[in-house]
Design a protein around this motif. Structure first.
Motif, PDB file in Angstrom:
ATOM      1  N   ILE B 187      -4.153 -13.171   4.822  1.00 32.76           N
ATOM      2  CA  ILE B 187      -4.729 -13.991   3.747  1.00 32.76           C
ATOM      3  C   ILE B 187      -6.242 -14.489   4.357  1.00 32.76           C
ATOM      4  CG2 ILE B 187      -4.535 -16.465   2.792  1.00 32.76           C
ATOM      5  CD1 ILE B 187      -1.549 -16.180   2.892  1.00 32.76           C
ATOM      6  N   ASP B 188      -6.347 -14.767   5.647  1.00 28.15           N
ATOM      7  CA  ASP B 188      -7.461 -15.233   6.325  1.00 28.15           C
ATOM      8  C   ASP B 188      -8.484 -14.126   6.071  1.00 28.15           C
ATOM      9  OD1 ASP B 188      -8.860 -17.075   8.019  1.00 28.15           O
ATOM     10  OD2 ASP B 188      -9.007 -15.604   9.316  1.00 28.15           O
ATOM     11  N   GLU B 325       1.199 -20.836   0.318  1.00 27.77           N
ATOM     12  CA  GLU B 325       0.369 -21.070  -0.898  1.00 27.77           C
ATOM     13  C   GLU B 325      -1.018 -21.292  -0.526  1.00 27.77           C
ATOM     14  OE1 GLU B 325       2.361 -22.616  -4.582  1.00 27.77           O
ATOM     15  OE2 GLU B 325       0.708 -24.212  -4.329  1.00 27.77           O
ATOM     16  N   VAL B 326      -1.968 -20.405  -1.252  1.00 27.12           N
ATOM     17  CA  VAL B 326      -3.379 -20.661  -0.725  1.00 27.12           C
ATOM     18  C   VAL B 326      -4.288 -21.254  -2.022  1.00 27.12           C
ATOM     19  CG1 VAL B 326      -5.465 -19.312  -0.175  1.00 27.12           C
ATOM     20  CG2 VAL B 326      -2.883 -18.429   0.448  1.00 27.12           C
ATOM     21  N   LYS B 327      -4.949 -22.283  -1.547  1.00 25.42           N
ATOM     22  CA  LYS B 327      -5.998 -23.172  -2.563  1.00 25.42           C
ATOM     23  C   LYS B 327      -7.430 -22.665  -2.236  1.00 25.42           C
ATOM     24  CE  LYS B 327      -2.685 -25.701  -4.827  1.00 25.42           C
ATOM     25  NZ  LYS B 327      -2.793 -26.243  -6.163  1.00 25.42           N
ATOM     26  N   ALA B 328      -8.186 -22.332  -3.159  1.00 25.15           N
ATOM     27  CA  ALA B 328      -9.578 -22.178  -3.005  1.00 25.15           C
ATOM     28  C   ALA B 328     -10.036 -23.819  -2.679  1.00 25.15           C
ATOM     29  CB  ALA B 328     -10.503 -21.735  -4.217  1.00 25.15           C
ATOM     30  N   ILE B 333      -8.744 -24.845  -9.265  1.00 22.18           N
ATOM     31  CA  ILE B 333      -8.173 -23.870  -9.819  1.00 22.18           C
ATOM     32  C   ILE B 333      -6.751 -23.876  -9.025  1.00 22.18           C
ATOM     33  CG2 ILE B 333      -8.514 -21.872  -8.313  1.00 22.18           C
ATOM     34  CD1 ILE B 333      -9.159 -20.246 -10.936  1.00 22.18           C
ATOM     35  N   GLY B 334      -5.629 -23.274  -9.710  1.00 22.27           N
ATOM     36  CA  GLY B 334      -4.320 -23.386  -9.264  1.00 22.27           C
ATOM     37  C   GLY B 334      -4.201 -22.290  -7.874  1.00 22.27           C
ATOM     38  N   SER B 335      -3.075 -22.083  -7.653  1.00 25.32           N
ATOM     39  CA  SER B 335      -2.922 -21.036  -6.303  1.00 25.32           C
ATOM     40  C   SER B 335      -3.427 -19.933  -6.446  1.00 25.32           C
ATOM     41  CB  SER B 335      -1.452 -21.413  -6.084  1.00 25.32           C
ATOM     42  OG  SER B 335      -1.012 -20.181  -5.503  1.00 25.32           O
ATOM     43  N   ILE B 336      -4.118 -19.262  -5.638  1.00 28.28           N
ATOM     44  CA  ILE B 336      -4.798 -17.996  -5.739  1.00 28.28           C
ATOM     45  C   ILE B 336      -3.801 -16.830  -4.790  1.00 28.28           C
ATOM     46  CG2 ILE B 336      -6.925 -18.638  -6.414  1.00 28.28           C
ATOM     47  CD1 ILE B 336      -8.027 -18.411  -3.754  1.00 28.28           C
ATOM     48  N   CYS B 337      -2.943 -17.318  -4.177  1.00 31.38           N
ATOM     49  CA  CYS B 337      -2.070 -16.286  -3.224  1.00 31.38           C
ATOM     50  C   CYS B 337      -0.858 -17.098  -3.165  1.00 31.38           C
ATOM     51  CB  CYS B 337      -3.034 -15.819  -2.421  1.00 31.38           C
ATOM     52  SG  CYS B 337      -2.028 -14.952  -1.170  1.00 31.38           S
ATOM     53  N   GLY B 338       0.398 -16.549  -2.813  1.00 30.73           N
ATOM     54  CA  GLY B 338       1.532 -17.094  -2.558  1.00 30.73           C
ATOM     55  C   GLY B 338       2.467 -16.330  -2.063  1.00 30.73           C
ATOM     56  N   ASP B 353      21.864  -8.749   2.653  1.00 28.79           N
ATOM     57  CA  ASP B 353      21.391  -8.949   4.238  1.00 28.79           C
ATOM     58  C   ASP B 353      20.080  -8.317   4.877  1.00 28.79           C
ATOM     59  OD1 ASP B 353      23.249 -10.834   4.095  1.00 28.79           O
ATOM     60  OD2 ASP B 353      24.701  -9.343   5.125  1.00 28.79           O
ATOM     61  N   VAL B 354      19.356  -7.813   3.792  1.00 29.64           N
ATOM     62  CA  VAL B 354      17.985  -7.164   4.225  1.00 29.64           C
ATOM     63  C   VAL B 354      16.927  -8.554   3.978  1.00 29.64           C
ATOM     64  CG1 VAL B 354      16.276  -5.413   3.926  1.00 29.64           C
ATOM     65  CG2 VAL B 354      18.827  -4.991   3.402  1.00 29.64           C
ATOM     66  N   SER B 355      16.465  -8.998   5.003  1.00 25.51           N
ATOM     67  CA  SER B 355      15.393  -9.866   5.126  1.00 25.51           C
ATOM     68  C   SER B 355      13.972  -9.429   4.950  1.00 25.51           C
ATOM     69  CB  SER B 355      15.536 -10.836   6.390  1.00 25.51           C
ATOM     70  OG  SER B 355      14.807 -11.886   6.094  1.00 25.51           O
ATOM     71  N   GLY B 356      13.331  -9.968   4.197  1.00 19.22           N
ATOM     72  CA  GLY B 356      11.912  -9.681   3.961  1.00 19.22           C
ATOM     73  C   GLY B 356      11.158 -10.833   3.818  1.00 19.22           C
ATOM     74  N   VAL B 357       9.632 -10.639   4.022  1.00 14.97           N
ATOM     75  CA  VAL B 357       8.586 -11.692   3.706  1.00 14.97           C
ATOM     76  C   VAL B 357       7.565 -11.154   3.022  1.00 14.97           C
ATOM     77  CG1 VAL B 357       7.766 -11.652   6.256  1.00 14.97           C
ATOM     78  CG2 VAL B 357       7.460 -13.592   4.599  1.00 14.97           C
ATOM     79  N   GLY B 358       6.995 -11.742   2.131  1.00 14.72           N
ATOM     80  CA  GLY B 358       5.660 -10.997   1.637  1.00 14.72           C
ATOM     81  C   GLY B 358       4.828 -12.351   0.716  1.00 14.72           C
ATOM     82  N   ILE B 359       3.756 -11.526   0.297  1.00 12.98           N
ATOM     83  CA  ILE B 359       2.676 -12.501  -0.425  1.00 12.98           C
ATOM     84  C   ILE B 359       2.255 -11.720  -1.664  1.00 12.98           C
ATOM     85  CG2 ILE B 359       1.857 -13.884   1.369  1.00 12.98           C
ATOM     86  CD1 ILE B 359      -0.555 -12.051   1.990  1.00 12.98           C
ATOM     87  N   SER B 360       1.824 -12.373  -2.454  1.00 14.17           N
ATOM     88  CA  SER B 360       0.946 -11.920  -3.717  1.00 14.17           C
ATOM     89  C   SER B 360      -0.290 -12.453  -3.982  1.00 14.17           C
ATOM     90  CB  SER B 360       2.031 -11.911  -4.885  1.00 14.17           C
ATOM     91  OG  SER B 360       1.440 -11.545  -6.043  1.00 14.17           O
TER      92      SER B 360
END
Lengths: 473, 473
Positions: B187-188, B325-328, B333-338, B353-360
């Protein structure tokens, strides 16, 4: 019922175990007939093709556009013939689509009443609609490219899909034959970059019209060209038989002989045709256009073979000038690129007389050609340049800092997420075809170095971070 | 009825004239509500965003996949709640879709009988289906990215479309919190490259569950978080009122006070929470995860602000660990990434039981932010680096050779297709914002040079072809 690997979590560690799945689950996990998932290796190869085509389009100053996947059904219906209308995917109206609709009618009549929208069938009709709709925002001559999927409810079969990409480039609002030359140059550059030997076949629709007129059957243009188109496959005698079946007289069929016996270079063929077309204006115009184009092509530097092929007939209802088709030389496969000039594409949307010329690359067939030739570059599918082995919390922290530096340099890098057994981590690196594996243990942490293993020759060296960057970049 | 520019062709020349269009034509030229055409300038800006996101995904060793636009409706139905089912676009079956269907039923019942397929609603459910279907071809942990459009039959409104792109990255098959760190780093890097100042807000679903348990209302988790989520907008008193309405007792509401009054750094908040969760196991686990993650973040170098926000509640039904959650910072404006962690995404398809983590990343909102900040790089939309003026056949031939050399060097170049009047050609160059215009007349042809005009400062110089390449590359 089938076995699969299941991931059970215990703290930060990951185990593999086997588990039985009910068959219900496997039933759920399928995709519609004629559609495809693309795994990373396929994606890398497809992107290589798309990126190559796109970079050539850009070099030739084409500009990208995109249109919606859904068009109003009224935009699409009637543009692809009766067969095409049947192959359009229609999208059901939202909400109560049944309200006010009489379902005691034939399904052909009901469909447009419950579906206002359809999925894009090609990129050409949406482009025509786009040009008319945005004519005030476009500077003509306009060169656009468009790489988007299209959908057709065709019977799925090998190499034919219900969702596939088209890669189109068109120049619109100019009749200059320089455009035709540039399309041929573009074809040449794309296939040179991809390493595929091709022959570009060129014809002109006006020449075909001239031939029909010359034998006194201008209204039989389509019958004649459909028959001529089969010359390669069925031979001259069968073409003659087919022309007879299609109702041409023996005199007319006989009058076609000079066309079939044309030989020599493009220029020689054109000189013969010019004589044959002494009284046929449209044919003369076609020959003149081809002479100019082959003159341009002769003066340009090209790798591919370009030939005049009077039996080339594609898309006759549609094209009005030059016609192109590209065949791969070393692989038995249909046309991998084609196109031509159309003088009235936007006429269907009420904006007549805008001439354009364009080509379309068949990404799926190009994929098949490159696969058969084993001509994809090596290493396309590599997920990362380097993977760092995870020895535990302290080492992981050191790796995080180094990996951040590599990534800032644009180098794709990975740390194995857990301090798993070395064998497991190395297996992972091998499966992912990572070219380098990096080790940061206690001694490396003390000296600010990394031990780098080259996975192709097995050599190892201990490097400073700067030297690491230079080595793997 | 409206006027528009029409192109009439006379030989190689192009004229402009005005013509009236019937209103019928304009009616035809529209696109479905909530969908969009993208013109070249918009495309260039969108591609800049997509390319930036994609390059960061690649740097972090994510691999691309694609799934079909159409999924079996059975794959999609019931995955997005009742409201989501309504918003699915359904594709009418081909052929006689009416055969054997009783149309004297409610439309909700008829729809799945006449539509086997639906358009993708998001990238997450298709990804879960993909992982289960291709589990034997995937090496876990698997990092995939996917940039594809999705479709929702939402009521169209400003900033909300029926077709829009999602840009998702997920790592699946690993519970390591290093994954969470890498998402924050990603994200950064994306927003640093795009020049947008952002705050990354982080919470953990287990902490929210811990709070619900602590006040003796574990089954009211969703009510509590929905109310807490509104703290920013409606203030503490109104949140309390809403909790009362939702049936929490005064004691329970009072017990939430320490949560609302938490202050200080992430570490200070976490220390306080740890004390509050003395007897709440799930809450302790959440605090432990957040401590580890904020420890990682503190040790890493980042441009963006990262904060622990206990009022962040997104997608509760779905996430089981970290939530992002990412805010400008400089734009309302609302969230631009989460995104967040989910422990059982593939369970719906029988692979538990398949763990995952993700962003959009929300490309449309990022587009709006960059527009408002005027932060798009200059020159993105330029069709060509240089345009060659066309003085006639001989000069055109000379230009064709030079332009071929430029294009071989990867330089985007253009020859005006006709020997039109100079003013018209220069107007075209200006409209296309071409930075350089090149002139090849008689004297340049004799000396093998090009006269190059810099369109921003108006200066001109005569150059050899090599010097030309160096100047404009």
């Amino acid at each position: 019922m089938q076995n699969y690997e299941k991931f059970c979590h215990s703290g930060q560690l990951l185990y593999f175990c086997k588990l039985k799945l009910t068959s219900m689950a496997s039933v759920k996990c399928s995709i519609p007939k004629g559609t495809r998932d693309f795994l990373p290796t396929e994606m890398a190869r497809r992107n290589y093709i798309f990126d190559t085509i796109r970079s050539v389009f850009r070099t030739f100053a084409f500009e990208p556009i995109e249109t919606p996947s859904m068009e109003n059904l009224s935009t699409l219906m009637g543009k692809y013939g009766e067969e095409g209308d049947k192959l359009l995917f229609k999208v059901l109206n939202s909400g109560d689509f049944m309200e006010g609709v009489d379902f005691n009618q034939d399904y052909h009549k009901v469909a447009p009443q419950i579906c206002e929208r359809g999925l894009r069938y090609d990129l050409t009709v949406p482009f025509a609609r786009f040009v008319v709709q945005h004519r005030d925002q476009i500077t003509f001559p306009f060169r656009r490219y468009q790489l988007q999927p299209v959908w057709r409810a065709d019977r799925p079969q090998k190499g034919r899909y219900r969702e596939f990409y088209q890669c189109d480039a068109d120049m619109i609002g100019s009749t200059s034959l320089l455009n035709e030359l540039e399309l041929v140059q573009m074809i040449d550059m794309v296939f040179t970059k991809l390493g595929i030997n091709v022959t570009v076949k060129i014809n002109n629709r006006k020449v075909l019209a001239g031939i029909a007129e010359m034998i006194g059957a201008p209204e039989r243009l389509i019958d004649i060209t459909v028959a001529i188109d089969k010359l390669d496959k069925i031979g001259l005698d069968n073409v003659r038989a087919e022309l007879r079946e299609r109702g041409l007289s023996e005199d007319q069929i006989h009058a076609l002989d000079p066309v079939f016996s044309l030989s020599g270079s493009a220029n020689e063929k054109l000189t013969t045709l010019e004589r044959m077309f002494a009284d046929v204006e449209v044919g003369q115009k076609g020959v003149e256009e081809l002479k100019t184009l082959f003159g341009y092509i002769g003066a340009a530097t090209m790798n591919c073979e370009v030939e005049l092929d009077l039996t080339l007939a594609r898309g006759l209802n549609y094209y009005t000038g030059a016609i192109f088709e590209v065949k791969a030389k070393d692989v038995q496969i249909g046309s991998i690129c084609g196109g031509g000039r159309y003088d009235n594409l936007t006429g269907i949307f009420g904006m007549p007389d805008v001439s354009g010329v364009g080509i379309s690359f068949g990404a799926d067939r190009i994929y098949d050609v490159l696969t058969e030739l084993q001509a994809f570059p090596e290493g396309l599918e590599r997920a990362a340049r380097v993977m760092f082995i995870n020895f535990g919390p302290a080492e992981q922290a050191a790796c995080v800092g180094i990996v951040a530096r590599l990534r800032a340099e644009g180098i794709s890098a990975l740390i194995y997420p857990d301090a798993a057994k070395m064998k497991k981590q190395m297996d992972y690196a091998n499966r992912k075809a990572v070219p380098y594996v990096a080790f940061v243990g206690e001694s490396e942490m003390q000296t600010g170095t990394v031990t780098l293993k080259n996975m192709s020759d097995g050599t190892q060296q201990t490097l400073s971070i700067d030297a690491l960057i230079d080595t793997i970049k």
